[in-house]
Design an enzyme around this catalytic site. Structure first.
Site, PDB file in Angstrom:
ATOM      1  N   PRO A 120       0.841  -1.199   0.000  1.00 24.32           N
ATOM      2  CA  PRO A 120       0.000   0.000   0.000  1.00 24.32           C
ATOM      3  C   PRO A 120       0.872   1.244   0.000  1.00 24.32           C
ATOM      4  O   PRO A 120       1.876   1.309   0.718  1.00 24.32           O
ATOM      5  CB  PRO A 120      -0.788  -0.127   1.301  1.00 24.32           C
ATOM      6  CG  PRO A 120      -0.851  -1.598   1.549  1.00 24.32           C
ATOM      7  CD  PRO A 120       0.455  -2.148   1.049  1.00 24.32           C
ATOM      8  N   CYS A 121       0.489   2.220  -0.804  1.00 21.12           N
ATOM      9  CA  CYS A 121       1.415   3.315  -1.094  1.00 21.12           C
ATOM     10  C   CYS A 121       0.991   4.675  -0.553  1.00 21.12           C
ATOM     11  O   CYS A 121       1.621   5.681  -0.870  1.00 21.12           O
ATOM     12  CB  CYS A 121       1.608   3.421  -2.603  1.00 21.12           C
ATOM     13  SG  CYS A 121       0.057   3.583  -3.506  1.00 21.12           S
ATOM     14  N   GLN A 122      -0.049   4.740   0.269  1.00 22.26           N
ATOM     15  CA  GLN A 122      -0.526   6.048   0.722  1.00 22.26           C
ATOM     16  C   GLN A 122       0.573   6.850   1.427  1.00 22.26           C
ATOM     17  O   GLN A 122       0.655   8.070   1.284  1.00 22.26           O
ATOM     18  CB  GLN A 122      -1.717   5.880   1.672  1.00 22.26           C
ATOM     19  CG  GLN A 122      -3.003   5.478   0.973  1.00 22.26           C
ATOM     20  CD  GLN A 122      -3.117   3.965   0.792  1.00 22.26           C
ATOM     21  OE1 GLN A 122      -2.141   3.239   0.918  1.00 22.26           O
ATOM     22  NE2 GLN A 122      -4.307   3.505   0.487  1.00 22.26           N
ATOM     23  N   TYR A 124       3.637   6.897   0.788  1.00 23.37           N
ATOM     24  CA  TYR A 124       4.637   7.381  -0.159  1.00 23.37           C
ATOM     25  C   TYR A 124       4.071   8.406  -1.134  1.00 23.37           C
ATOM     26  O   TYR A 124       4.805   9.129  -1.782  1.00 23.37           O
ATOM     27  CB  TYR A 124       5.206   6.222  -0.980  1.00 23.37           C
ATOM     28  CG  TYR A 124       5.962   5.192  -0.185  1.00 23.37           C
ATOM     29  CD1 TYR A 124       6.779   5.564   0.893  1.00 23.37           C
ATOM     30  CD2 TYR A 124       5.867   3.843  -0.497  1.00 23.37           C
ATOM     31  CE1 TYR A 124       7.471   4.609   1.620  1.00 23.37           C
ATOM     32  CE2 TYR A 124       6.570   2.881   0.225  1.00 23.37           C
ATOM     33  CZ  TYR A 124       7.367   3.271   1.279  1.00 23.37           C
ATOM     34  OH  TYR A 124       8.061   2.336   2.000  1.00 23.37           O
ATOM     35  N   SER A 125       2.746   8.430  -1.282  1.00 29.40           N
ATOM     36  CA  SER A 125       2.151   9.296  -2.294  1.00 29.40           C
ATOM     37  C   SER A 125       2.168  10.751  -1.841  1.00 29.40           C
ATOM     38  O   SER A 125       2.113  11.057  -0.651  1.00 29.40           O
ATOM     39  CB  SER A 125       0.708   8.873  -2.590  1.00 29.40           C
ATOM     40  OG  SER A 125      -0.142   9.199  -1.515  1.00 29.40           O
TER      41      SER A 125
END
Length: 431
Positions: A120-122, A124-125
């Site tokens: 899950p990339c939240q 890093y976004s």
């Protein structure tokens, strides 16, 4: 013999679907979200039924599907080991031992050729960091790449594919990416990172993502391998969202459509060259599902109409701070000024993200003759098509759950292209 893979942080299965389309066989999917797991089970059942010439069971399931039902009626009609490949679990320090035991039981003596997936990339976004502020620094999702490497160490695949947002390169001044590189090298792998733009690879969506591909430095005999980053040649994209992607779906006004009801196409497949080429629409079924539009209040529809008019006539995006004050419902007039955005009818769509599950303001349908009555946001099926999911793909759960799964996915057509290019290396030992 099919190449075998494990899918980590699998989501609704966009990456997996591309690999299956390229002839790979999934050994296990690991995902924390219940509805995404239900979708993965339904898709696993679809593939088993297709292989065994029993797709009439899946067709019947779609025709009889009722809102708020999970996929149990379908899952019971395939061997249990088919849906058991889906493991609902949150990967972390306290769970990884049990997950390994589960995966070990599933794969038996099978060789894992490749591991795919993206944590899950939240955290890093850019949007995630803006929303979470300092909390993003301490978000446990920042550490999930370490568990990805633990799977490499345990199952020793020849290669791996790791997908993430562009922000992984700069989060915490690049420290997580440097640490990932170090851990991967310690595990005996080399990796290369490239940014891939979906619209350059047959997807009608401008979506930039980091695709890391890694490979074993030495084979089992200690000899250097010849694996390398796949040659993903870009394609000229001459297709358009409205006439090539959306036009064969029945018209909808806001709030129209049903979550489960099958709908017939308004144009024959012979007229839909892009949909046929991309395998979004195939000749298996003569219907699709989930063509349901959100209800939108009159205030929002008035803004939608203005946004569509502005885009069609001027090719300009709406600035929220410039709309009439009587229509403004948000106090923030400094950031997120593009919160109302029209999908470009004459090119490809902008990036579909998970926020589409909250509201559709960022994905306004490009109605050519907009009125307050006929403007709306895109349907579940239209969002799925922007992500190049095939029309026979069913997303389990509520409307919001379906949108979230779609927004978090890897476009299927891009995944298929990556899988095809890697297959040559994995199968033939390569170049």
């Amino acid at each position: 013999m099919a190449l075998k893979f494990i899918d980590l942080f699998a989501g609704a299965g966009g990456l997996s679907e591309g690999f299956i389309r390229a002839g790979y066989e999934p050994l296990a999917h690991i995902e924390m979200d219940k509805y995404a797991c239900d979708t993965l089970k339904t898709r696993a059942a679809f593939h088993w039924l297709k292989t065994n010439n029993r797709l009439q069971i899946y067709k019947k399931y779609l025709h009889e599907k009722q809102e708020k039902e999970d996929g149990s009626k379908l899952w019971k009609q395939v061997p249990k080991e088919v849906t058991d490949t889906v493991i609902q679990a949150t990967i972390g320090e306290e769970t990884i031992k049990g997950i390994f035991e589960n995966v070990d039981n599933l794969i038996g003596n099978e060789q894992v050729d490749i591991i795919i997936g993206g944590p899950p990339c939240q955290a890093y976004s850019v949007a995630g960091r803006a929303r979470m502020g300092k909390a993003a620094e301490d978000d446990p999702r920042n550490e999930l790449y370490k568990y990805y490497v633990k799977f490499l160490e345990r199952y020793q695949p020849k290669m791996f594919v790791f997908e993430n947002v562009l922000g992984i390169r700069t989060a915490k001044k690049g420290e997580p990416l440097r640490d990932l590189t170090r851990l991967v090298e310690q595990a005996g792998y080399k990796m290369k990172l490239e940014v891939q733009t979906a619209s350059e690879h047959g997807v009608l969506q401008f979506r930039e993502r980091v695709i890391i591909v890694g490979w074993k430095v030495e084979d089992e005999n200690g000899n250097p391998t010849n694996f390398h980053y796949p040659k993903l040649r870009t394609e000229e994209n001459k297709h358009e969202v409205l006439k090539d992607l959306f036009v064969d779906l029945p018209e909808r006004k806001h709030g129209e459509g049903e979550l489960c009801a099958p709908i017939e196409y308004t144009k024959p497949l012979s007229e839909m060259k892009y949909l046929k080429k991309s395998n979004i629409r195939n000749s298996i079924f003569d219907f699709t599902t989930q063509h349901i539009a959100r209800p939108n209040n009159e205030n929002d529809r008035e803004i939608y109409k203005m946004a569509v008019d502005m885009w069609l006539k001027e090719k300009n995006r709406m600035n929220y701070s410039k709309i009439p004050a009587r229509l403004q419902r948000h106090k923030n007039k400094v950031t997120h000024l593009n919160r109302f955005k029209v999908v470009d009818p004459y090119g490809y769509g902008h990036t579909v993200v998970a926020h589409i599950s909250i509201d559709g303001h960022y994905y306004i349908y490009p109605t050519l003759n907009p009125t307050i009555d006929n403007v709306r946001s895109i349907t579940i099926r239209e969002a799925a098509r922007l992500q190049s999911f095939p029309d026979d793909y069913y997303f389990e759960g509520s409307r919001s759950a379906a949108f979230k799964q779609i927004g978090n996915a890897v476009p299927v057509v891009l995944a298929h292209k990556i899988a095809d290019e890697l297959k040559e290396q994995l199968a033939y030992g390569l170049q």
